[in-house]
Scaffold this active site. Structure first.
Site, mmCIF file in Angstrom:
data_model
loop_
_atom_site.group_PDB
_atom_site.id
_atom_site.type_symbol
_atom_site.label_atom_id
_atom_site.label_comp_id
_atom_site.label_asym_id
_atom_site.label_seq_id
_atom_site.Cartn_x
_atom_site.Cartn_y
_atom_site.Cartn_z
ATOM 1 N N ARG A 119 0.814 -1.244 0.000
ATOM 2 C CA ARG A 119 0.000 0.000 0.000
ATOM 3 C C ARG A 119 0.835 1.276 0.000
ATOM 4 O O ARG A 119 0.352 2.351 0.345
ATOM 5 C CB ARG A 119 -0.974 0.022 1.179
ATOM 6 C CG ARG A 119 -1.940 -1.150 1.155
ATOM 7 C CD ARG A 119 -3.191 -0.863 1.959
ATOM 8 N NE ARG A 119 -4.069 -2.007 1.912
ATOM 9 C CZ ARG A 119 -4.033 -2.999 2.801
ATOM 10 N NH1 ARG A 119 -3.175 -2.972 3.795
ATOM 11 N NH2 ARG A 119 -4.855 -4.008 2.689
ATOM 12 N N GLU A 183 8.347 17.705 -25.131
ATOM 13 C CA GLU A 183 7.727 18.112 -23.859
ATOM 14 C C GLU A 183 8.295 19.454 -23.397
ATOM 15 O O GLU A 183 7.613 20.232 -22.732
ATOM 16 C CB GLU A 183 7.938 17.033 -22.783
ATOM 17 C CG GLU A 183 7.365 15.656 -23.134
ATOM 18 C CD GLU A 183 5.839 15.519 -22.961
ATOM 19 O OE1 GLU A 183 5.151 16.551 -22.860
ATOM 20 O OE2 GLU A 183 5.363 14.362 -22.960
ATOM 21 N N LYS A 225 6.831 22.859 -14.615
ATOM 22 C CA LYS A 225 6.057 21.682 -14.185
ATOM 23 C C LYS A 225 5.767 21.748 -12.686
ATOM 24 O O LYS A 225 4.654 21.466 -12.240
ATOM 25 C CB LYS A 225 6.808 20.397 -14.537
ATOM 26 C CG LYS A 225 6.077 19.160 -14.041
ATOM 27 C CD LYS A 225 5.615 18.223 -15.083
ATOM 28 C CE LYS A 225 4.663 17.181 -14.538
ATOM 29 N NZ LYS A 225 4.667 15.954 -15.262
ATOM 30 N N HIS A 250 -1.711 10.144 -27.683
ATOM 31 C CA HIS A 250 -1.969 8.815 -27.107
ATOM 32 C C HIS A 250 -2.699 7.939 -28.114
ATOM 33 O O HIS A 250 -2.451 6.730 -28.191
ATOM 34 C CB HIS A 250 -2.786 8.940 -25.820
ATOM 35 C CG HIS A 250 -1.984 9.468 -24.658
ATOM 36 N ND1 HIS A 250 -2.559 9.929 -23.501
ATOM 37 C CD2 HIS A 250 -0.649 9.601 -24.478
ATOM 38 C CE1 HIS A 250 -1.612 10.325 -22.658
ATOM 39 N NE2 HIS A 250 -0.445 10.146 -23.244
HETATM 40 P P1 NAD Z 1 11.713 5.442 -22.278
HETATM 41 O O1 NAD Z 1 11.583 5.340 -20.832
HETATM 42 O O2 NAD Z 1 11.212 4.310 -23.111
HETATM 43 O O3 NAD Z 1 13.237 5.714 -22.630
HETATM 44 C C1 NAD Z 1 13.605 5.862 -23.973
HETATM 45 C C2 NAD Z 1 14.753 4.940 -24.377
HETATM 46 O O4 NAD Z 1 15.970 5.479 -23.919
HETATM 47 C C3 NAD Z 1 14.661 3.546 -23.808
HETATM 48 O O5 NAD Z 1 15.137 2.633 -24.774
HETATM 49 C C4 NAD Z 1 15.616 3.605 -22.631
HETATM 50 O O6 NAD Z 1 16.130 2.349 -22.277
HETATM 51 C C5 NAD Z 1 16.692 4.494 -23.188
HETATM 52 N N1 NAD Z 1 17.461 5.244 -22.213
HETATM 53 C C6 NAD Z 1 17.014 5.831 -21.077
HETATM 54 N N2 NAD Z 1 17.984 6.561 -20.523
HETATM 55 C C7 NAD Z 1 19.062 6.432 -21.303
HETATM 56 C C8 NAD Z 1 20.369 6.965 -21.259
HETATM 57 N N3 NAD Z 1 20.738 7.841 -20.321
HETATM 58 N N4 NAD Z 1 21.255 6.600 -22.224
HETATM 59 C C9 NAD Z 1 20.867 5.756 -23.210
HETATM 60 N N5 NAD Z 1 19.639 5.242 -23.327
HETATM 61 C C10 NAD Z 1 18.755 5.578 -22.380
HETATM 62 O O7 NAD Z 1 10.979 6.746 -22.841
HETATM 63 P P2 NAD Z 1 10.808 8.216 -22.281
HETATM 64 O O8 NAD Z 1 10.648 9.059 -23.468
HETATM 65 O O9 NAD Z 1 11.806 8.561 -21.271
HETATM 66 O O10 NAD Z 1 9.409 8.156 -21.507
HETATM 67 C C11 NAD Z 1 8.215 7.874 -22.181
HETATM 68 C C12 NAD Z 1 7.214 7.378 -21.173
HETATM 69 O O11 NAD Z 1 6.972 8.376 -20.198
HETATM 70 C C13 NAD Z 1 5.869 7.033 -21.771
HETATM 71 O O12 NAD Z 1 5.429 5.805 -21.263
HETATM 72 C C14 NAD Z 1 4.963 8.150 -21.292
HETATM 73 O O13 NAD Z 1 3.620 7.749 -21.154
HETATM 74 C C15 NAD Z 1 5.576 8.494 -19.981
HETATM 75 N N6 NAD Z 1 5.306 9.852 -19.524
HETATM 76 C C16 NAD Z 1 4.864 10.003 -18.260
HETATM 77 C C17 NAD Z 1 4.629 11.267 -17.769
HETATM 78 C C18 NAD Z 1 4.213 11.444 -16.339
HETATM 79 O O14 NAD Z 1 3.856 12.563 -15.956
HETATM 80 N N7 NAD Z 1 4.259 10.415 -15.523
HETATM 81 C C19 NAD Z 1 4.868 12.387 -18.575
HETATM 82 C C20 NAD Z 1 5.327 12.201 -19.863
HETATM 83 C C21 NAD Z 1 5.555 10.916 -20.329
HETATM 84 N N1 GLY Z 2 2.736 14.822 -17.993
HETATM 85 C C1 GLY Z 2 1.464 15.312 -17.595
HETATM 86 C C2 GLY Z 2 1.330 15.526 -16.140
HETATM 87 O O1 GLY Z 2 2.233 15.262 -15.380
HETATM 88 O O2 GLY Z 2 0.304 15.961 -15.707
#
Ligand code: NAD
Ligand code: GLY
Length: 360
Positions: A119, A183, A225, A250
């Site tokens: 939890r 972003e 943010k 999405h």
């Molecule tokens: P990701 O986590 O898939 O990372 C992208 C790629 O880069 C992966 O292959 C990873 O292994 C690689 N990688 C990561 N760090 C690295 C580094 N330092 N050197 C080399 N390779 C590296 O993608 P992302 O773009 O970071 O995140 C996308 C995800 O985030 C989506 O699932 C999206 O829905 C989510 N997201 C969440 C929020 C939130 O507020 N929680 C906001 C925006 C996006």
């Molecule tokens: N990435 C959108 C949020 O954090 O609200």
């Protein structure tokens, strides 16, 4: 090192550390760990690059590394369970700490695992992509995807701190860097016109990985943010503006198969749709839309949608979005460059016009 604060309700306020060489700073890493048991959730790409660095900084702890496969397609309940399996097998207690070391996928999954395990246990975000450093690691949105919708299963759960070490971006490939810039551009478009102009002038420096320019972009993005999250943690209002381009984006991610388009790429295309729809409502003019498109192009992001999706598919997928109310599609649009609208009910006729223009 710069320190920004996410201000919630005092007890849950937390810092975002931004700087260089932070991963090897034991004092910084341990400042927010109040347990002996520490699980590091990461993936098979990041582990060989950075896991040992974090391990070396945490030699006095009972460390357990959970290494997941790499990819958006593994951001599922099935792979989340692998984290629980390991924590239970190693008898991790409720006072344990989880560190999410990775991009947005690992951050969202690690955070959700921390929210659910017994939890709720403490967690720390160590974002390793630009996208994660400027957006996903801050604000406590955690979760996984479902075959019928992106990020549909999840929880709001805030970390103890965010440690954004700009050095890790050195190993990030150019495509991922650009995806993160989508972003970054978002903050300029929704609430920070001065930053938008700065981005228009400095995009070549960012693409060339100029350290100063990147540090400034990360800091300004996180400041934006943090302000939005501090104002509206649970997204009852202004936080929804962070979703500019995401409803379309999405739909593209889900419709084209998770992992085909990077999240930031889908958001870039989706934001071009949103700009077009804003023009149809009379909020933006042609020149504004052209500026939006030009900036994404300058960031080497795609601006046209996949050719294998139909307009019906978009409408169907957009009908499963967390901003929708009573099943009605709502999107974030731009009232002006630098000013987002709150969620706006979509006039289906106008939406169809935008989709026809882009999707054909
Ligand atoms: P990701 O986590 O898939 O990372 C992208 C790629 O880069 C992966 O292959 C990873 O292994 C690689 N990688 C990561 N760090 C690295 C580094 N330092 N050197 C080399 N390779 C590296 O993608 P992302 O773009 O970071 O995140 C996308 C995800 O985030 C989506 O699932 C999206 O829905 C989510 N997201 C969440 C929020 C939130 O507020 N929680 C906001 C925006 C996006
Ligand atoms: N990435 C959108 C949020 O954090 O609200």
């Amino acid at each position: 090192m710069k320190v920004l604060q996410v201000k919630l309700d005092k007890a849950r306020d937390y810092p975002i550390y931004i700087g260089s060489g932070l991963l090897s700073q034991t004092e910084l890493l341990t400042r927010h760990i109040h347990s002996r048991q520490v699980a590091i959730v990461t993936n098979e790409t990041i582990a060989p690059l950075y896991l040992n660095k974090v391990r070396d900084a945490l030699v006095d702890y009972q460390l357990e590394a959970v290494i997941l496969p790499d990819g958006e397609q593994y951001k599922t309940l099935q792979y989340l369970e692998k984290i629980f399996d390991r924590l239970l097998a190693r008898k991790f207690s409720r006072n344990a700490t989880l560190i999410a070391l990775g991009g947005g996928v690992i951050g969202d999954m690690g955070g959700f695992a921390a929210a659910c395990y017994q939890r709720g246990i403490s967690f720390i975000q160590i974002p390793t992509t630009l996208l994660a450093q400027v957006d996903s690691s801050v604000g406590g949105k955690t979760g996984v995807n479902h075959a019928l919708g992106k990020n549909m299963i999840g929880a709001f759960f805030q970390p103890q701190c965010v440690i954004a070490d700009a050095d890790v971006l050195d190993t990030l490939d150019d495509r991922q860097l650009s995806a993160g810039l989508a972003e970054v551009i978002k903050y300029g478009l929704i609430r920070d016109p001065e930053f938008l102009a700065w981005l228009e002038h400095n995009m070549p420096r960012l693409l060339a990985r100029d350290k100063q320019a990147l540090a400034y972009a990360i800091e300004r993005s996180c400041a934006n943010k943090a302000e939005v999250v501090g104002e509206d943690e649970f997204e009852s209002g202004v936080r929804a503006t962070l979703n500019l381009g995401h409803t379309f984006g999405h739909a593209i991610e889900t419709g084209s198969g998770y992992g085909h388009y990077l999240h930031g790429e889908a958001v870039a295309i989706g934001t071009c749709f949103a700009a077009d729809l804003s023009r149809r409502l009379g909020w933006l003019n042609e020149a504004d839309v052209a500026r939006v498109v030009a900036l994404f192009k300058a960031a080497r992001l795609p601006i046209t949608p996949p050719t294998n999706m139909t307009t019906e598919q978009y409408v169907d997928l957009m009908a499963v979005d967390k901003k929708n109310v009573d099943g009605k599609i709502r999107v974030i649009l731009l009232e002006a460059l630098g000013k987002a609208s709150l969620p706006t009910n979509v006039d289906l006729f106008q939406l169809q016009a935008t989709l026809n223009e882009y999707v054909g």
